[in-house]
Design a protein around this motif. Structure first.
Motif, PDB file in Angstrom:
ATOM      1  N   VAL A   5     -49.223  -9.947 -26.594  1.00 21.82           N
ATOM      2  CA  VAL A   5     -48.652  -8.824 -25.839  1.00 21.82           C
ATOM      3  C   VAL A   5     -49.765  -7.889 -25.367  1.00 21.82           C
ATOM      4  CG1 VAL A   5     -47.208  -6.770 -26.017  1.00 21.82           C
ATOM      5  CG2 VAL A   5     -46.413  -8.941 -26.965  1.00 21.82           C
ATOM      6  N   LEU A   6     -50.737  -7.626 -26.234  1.00 22.47           N
ATOM      7  CA  LEU A   6     -51.861  -6.779 -25.854  1.00 22.47           C
ATOM      8  C   LEU A   6     -52.632  -7.379 -24.682  1.00 22.47           C
ATOM      9  CD1 LEU A   6     -53.664  -4.318 -26.392  1.00 22.47           C
ATOM     10  CD2 LEU A   6     -54.916  -5.692 -28.066  1.00 22.47           C
ATOM     11  N   GLY A   7     -52.874  -8.672 -24.737  1.00 21.85           N
ATOM     12  CA  GLY A   7     -53.565  -9.334 -23.642  1.00 21.85           C
ATOM     13  C   GLY A   7     -52.763  -9.310 -22.353  1.00 21.85           C
ATOM     14  N   GLY A   8     -51.451  -9.518 -22.455  1.00 21.53           N
ATOM     15  CA  GLY A   8     -50.604  -9.473 -21.266  1.00 21.53           C
ATOM     16  C   GLY A   8     -50.580  -8.097 -20.630  1.00 21.53           C
ATOM     17  N   MET A   9     -50.502  -7.039 -21.453  1.00 26.00           N
ATOM     18  CA  MET A   9     -50.515  -5.678 -20.932  1.00 26.00           C
ATOM     19  C   MET A   9     -51.844  -5.356 -20.271  1.00 26.00           C
ATOM     20  SD  MET A   9     -48.562  -3.688 -24.042  1.00 26.00           S
ATOM     21  CE  MET A   9     -48.880  -2.083 -23.286  1.00 26.00           C
ATOM     22  N   THR A  10     -52.929  -5.864 -20.852  1.00 29.24           N
ATOM     23  CA  THR A  10     -54.244  -5.655 -20.249  1.00 29.24           C
ATOM     24  C   THR A  10     -54.332  -6.312 -18.881  1.00 29.24           C
ATOM     25  OG1 THR A  10     -55.309  -5.521 -22.420  1.00 29.24           O
ATOM     26  CG2 THR A  10     -56.715  -6.053 -20.539  1.00 29.24           C
ATOM     27  N   ALA A  11     -53.848  -7.548 -18.794  1.00 31.62           N
ATOM     28  CA  ALA A  11     -53.873  -8.261 -17.514  1.00 31.62           C
ATOM     29  C   ALA A  11     -53.019  -7.548 -16.470  1.00 31.62           C
ATOM     30  CB  ALA A  11     -53.371  -9.688 -17.714  1.00 31.62           C
ATOM     31  N   PHE A  12     -51.836  -7.072 -16.869  1.00 35.33           N
ATOM     32  CA  PHE A  12     -50.950  -6.376 -15.942  1.00 35.33           C
ATOM     33  C   PHE A  12     -51.578  -5.071 -15.458  1.00 35.33           C
ATOM     34  CE2 PHE A  12     -47.607  -3.272 -15.077  1.00 35.33           C
ATOM     35  CZ  PHE A  12     -46.844  -3.960 -14.146  1.00 35.33           C
TER      36      PHE A  12
ATOM     37  N   ARG B 191     -54.746  -4.287 -15.316  1.00 35.05           N
ATOM     38  CA  ARG B 191     -55.968  -4.473 -14.519  1.00 35.05           C
ATOM     39  C   ARG B 191     -55.671  -4.973 -13.115  1.00 35.05           C
ATOM     40  NH1 ARG B 191     -59.610  -3.666 -11.809  1.00 35.05           N
ATOM     41  NH2 ARG B 191     -61.693  -4.548 -11.912  1.00 35.05           N
ATOM     42  N   TRP B 192     -54.836  -5.985 -12.984  1.00 33.41           N
ATOM     43  CA  TRP B 192     -54.695  -6.650 -11.699  1.00 33.41           C
ATOM     44  C   TRP B 192     -53.400  -6.336 -10.963  1.00 33.41           C
ATOM     45  CZ3 TRP B 192     -59.015  -8.103  -9.843  1.00 33.41           C
ATOM     46  CH2 TRP B 192     -60.040  -8.486 -10.714  1.00 33.41           C
ATOM     47  N   VAL B 193     -52.473  -5.634 -11.613  1.00 35.72           N
ATOM     48  CA  VAL B 193     -51.255  -5.225 -10.920  1.00 35.72           C
ATOM     49  C   VAL B 193     -51.289  -3.723 -10.633  1.00 35.72           C
ATOM     50  CG1 VAL B 193     -48.737  -5.069 -11.052  1.00 35.72           C
ATOM     51  CG2 VAL B 193     -49.920  -7.093 -11.937  1.00 35.72           C
TER      52      VAL B 193
ATOM     53  N   GLY C 211     -56.050 -14.753 -20.171  1.00 36.50           N
ATOM     54  CA  GLY C 211     -57.059 -15.723 -19.760  1.00 36.50           C
ATOM     55  C   GLY C 211     -57.301 -15.699 -18.262  1.00 36.50           C
ATOM     56  N   PHE C 212     -56.222 -15.633 -17.480  1.00 29.95           N
ATOM     57  CA  PHE C 212     -56.378 -15.556 -16.032  1.00 29.95           C
ATOM     58  C   PHE C 212     -57.060 -14.241 -15.632  1.00 29.95           C
ATOM     59  CE2 PHE C 212     -53.095 -18.915 -15.780  1.00 29.95           C
ATOM     60  CZ  PHE C 212     -53.706 -19.738 -14.834  1.00 29.95           C
ATOM     61  N   ALA C 213     -56.658 -13.147 -16.271  1.00 32.28           N
ATOM     62  CA  ALA C 213     -57.258 -11.850 -15.948  1.00 32.28           C
ATOM     63  C   ALA C 213     -58.741 -11.832 -16.282  1.00 32.28           C
ATOM     64  CB  ALA C 213     -56.534 -10.735 -16.715  1.00 32.28           C
TER      65      ALA C 213
ATOM     66  N   GLU D 257     -61.963  -5.508  -2.154  1.00 35.27           N
ATOM     67  CA  GLU D 257     -61.478  -4.517  -1.198  1.00 35.27           C
ATOM     68  C   GLU D 257     -60.125  -3.941  -1.582  1.00 35.27           C
ATOM     69  OE1 GLU D 257     -60.495  -4.117   3.557  1.00 35.27           O
ATOM     70  OE2 GLU D 257     -61.567  -5.862   2.788  1.00 35.27           O
ATOM     71  N   LYS D 258     -59.141  -4.797  -1.853  1.00 41.37           N
ATOM     72  CA  LYS D 258     -57.796  -4.304  -2.108  1.00 41.37           C
ATOM     73  C   LYS D 258     -57.726  -3.459  -3.373  1.00 41.37           C
ATOM     74  CE  LYS D 258     -55.196  -7.855   0.354  1.00 41.37           C
ATOM     75  NZ  LYS D 258     -54.149  -8.895   0.243  1.00 41.37           N
ATOM     76  N   LEU D 259     -58.323  -3.957  -4.451  1.00 42.12           N
ATOM     77  CA  LEU D 259     -58.251  -3.237  -5.719  1.00 42.12           C
ATOM     78  C   LEU D 259     -59.011  -1.925  -5.651  1.00 42.12           C
ATOM     79  CD1 LEU D 259     -57.442  -3.141  -8.689  1.00 42.12           C
ATOM     80  CD2 LEU D 259     -59.539  -4.374  -9.225  1.00 42.12           C
ATOM     81  N   LYS D 260     -60.251  -1.970  -5.166  1.00 43.80           N
ATOM     82  CA  LYS D 260     -61.072  -0.776  -5.129  1.00 43.80           C
ATOM     83  C   LYS D 260     -60.534   0.233  -4.125  1.00 43.80           C
ATOM     84  CE  LYS D 260     -63.989  -2.000  -8.264  1.00 43.80           C
ATOM     85  NZ  LYS D 260     -64.004  -1.287  -9.563  1.00 43.80           N
ATOM     86  N   GLU D 261     -59.974  -0.258  -3.031  1.00 44.11           N
ATOM     87  CA  GLU D 261     -59.405   0.658  -2.040  1.00 44.11           C
ATOM     88  C   GLU D 261     -58.256   1.450  -2.657  1.00 44.11           C
ATOM     89  OE1 GLU D 261     -56.966   0.527   2.183  1.00 44.11           O
ATOM     90  OE2 GLU D 261     -58.133  -1.215   1.535  1.00 44.11           O
ATOM     91  N   LYS D 262     -57.458   0.772  -3.476  1.00 47.14           N
ATOM     92  CA  LYS D 262     -56.347   1.460  -4.137  1.00 47.14           C
ATOM     93  C   LYS D 262     -56.856   2.543  -5.066  1.00 47.14           C
ATOM     94  CE  LYS D 262     -52.387   0.682  -7.168  1.00 47.14           C
ATOM     95  NZ  LYS D 262     -51.619  -0.321  -7.948  1.00 47.14           N
ATOM     96  N   GLU D 263     -57.860   2.241  -5.883  1.00 48.46           N
ATOM     97  CA  GLU D 263     -58.413   3.225  -6.807  1.00 48.46           C
ATOM     98  C   GLU D 263     -59.044   4.384  -6.048  1.00 48.46           C
ATOM     99  OE1 GLU D 263     -61.116   1.100  -9.233  1.00 48.46           O
ATOM    100  OE2 GLU D 263     -59.575   0.019 -10.332  1.00 48.46           O
ATOM    101  N   TYR D 264     -59.784   4.064  -4.986  1.00 49.14           N
ATOM    102  CA  TYR D 264     -60.466   5.102  -4.226  1.00 49.14           C
ATOM    103  C   TYR D 264     -59.455   6.008  -3.535  1.00 49.14           C
ATOM    104  CZ  TYR D 264     -63.687   7.334  -0.990  1.00 49.14           C
ATOM    105  OH  TYR D 264     -64.412   8.265  -0.294  1.00 49.14           O
TER     106      TYR D 264
END
Length: 273
Positions: free
Chosen positions: A17-24, A26-28, A87-89, A187-194
């Motif tokens: 569960v911890l790994g799944g929350m981390t993946a979500f 980070r990438w969602v 693992g995917f994340a 681009e997509k991820l960093k643009e969202k954070e910025y």
């Protein structure tokens, strides 16, 4: 055996569960800085999954017919799904880090303009900050310093107009400066954070003018509420809620206290009121 299987199953499920929350996250949701995606933490995490998973598989062979064994088996899908997501994340994070250019980025400095502000040479300071902005149109620090210099000169209406335009453009994603140059993969991820950070900082600057200069608490309240709607789930925006509460219930927290406590990046200059 059964107790060992239960403990192993619970640990395996919790790690999954911890790994799944981390993946979500980070990438969602686009957050960064998760330790589980760092190699130093990934190794003990994987070892924990392997050890707890081995205990479960080894023990449940003798407990398949017991309810405890069935409970352990029911926990396995949570751990497996979370482990696969992590693992995917982790693979994506590793790929991004290895393909990102390693050239060092030199942060801009504003010593010249800041020094001119201290000496109350606001027009010259604005020209110095504008050089920073021309060199990097995405430099929100330079833009806010230009607004501060103009504000010190008394151009409140111009500053208010420029900040409102920048805030609206960032919200509507029509501001070219809201998209910093970055590698295509990020681009997509960093643009969202910025974009989130840019909206938040513009909101703080606008809110200061509404509350401290114009005494227009109603506009500040609408601004904070609108920003919180757009930045829902963005942790750095949480201090805005303190300001909003201060505006809605001033008897609990004064406006000045909320502004002082919740402003993460004010630019101190002389003659601030």
């Amino acid at each position: 055996m059964v107790i060992a299987a239960l403990i192993g199953g619970l640990v395996f499920a919790a790690l999954g569960v911890l790994g799944g929350m981390t993946a979500f996250g980070r990438w969602v949701r686009g957050y960064s800085g998760y330790k589980l995606l760092d190699i130093r933490w990934a190794i003990p995490y994987v070892l924990g999954l392997l050890v707890s998973g081995s205990v479960v598989l080894g023990c449940t062979r003798t407990a398949f017919n017991d309810w405890e064994g069935l409970l352990v088996l029911a926990l396995l899908p949570f751990g497996i799904l979370g482990a696969v997501m992590w693992g995917f994340a982790f693979a994506m994070e590793l790929f991004v880090r290895t393909t990102t250019p390693t050239a060092s980025h030199i942060e801009p400095t504003y010593d010249v303009g800041d020094g001119l502000m201290v000496r109350q040479r606001y027009a010259d300071a604005e020209a110095a900050f504008r050089q920073n902005l021309n060199a990097d149109p995405a430099d929100v620090n330079a833009f806010l310093r230009i607004c501060k210099a103009r504000q010190a000169r008394g151009d409140i209406e111009i500053v208010l107009r420029d900040l409102n335009t920048a805030w609206r453009d960032a919200i509507d994603r029509t501001d070219s400066a809201a998209t910093p140059p970055r590698p295509a993969l990020l681009e997509k991820l960093k643009e969202k954070e910025y974009r989130q950070d840019r909206i938040l900082r513009l909101t703080f600057a606008l809110g200061d003018i509404y509350v401290e200069r114009l005494n227009n608490n109603d506009m500040a309240r609408k601004l904070y509420a609108a920003t919180l709607e757009h930045l829902f789930g963005y942790p750095p925006a949480d201090p805005l809620r303190d300001r909003l509460k201060a505006l809605e219930k001033p008897d609990r927290l004064t406006i000045e206290e909320a502004a002082e406590e919740s402003q993460p990046s004010r630019i101190p200059f002389p003659n601030d009121e």
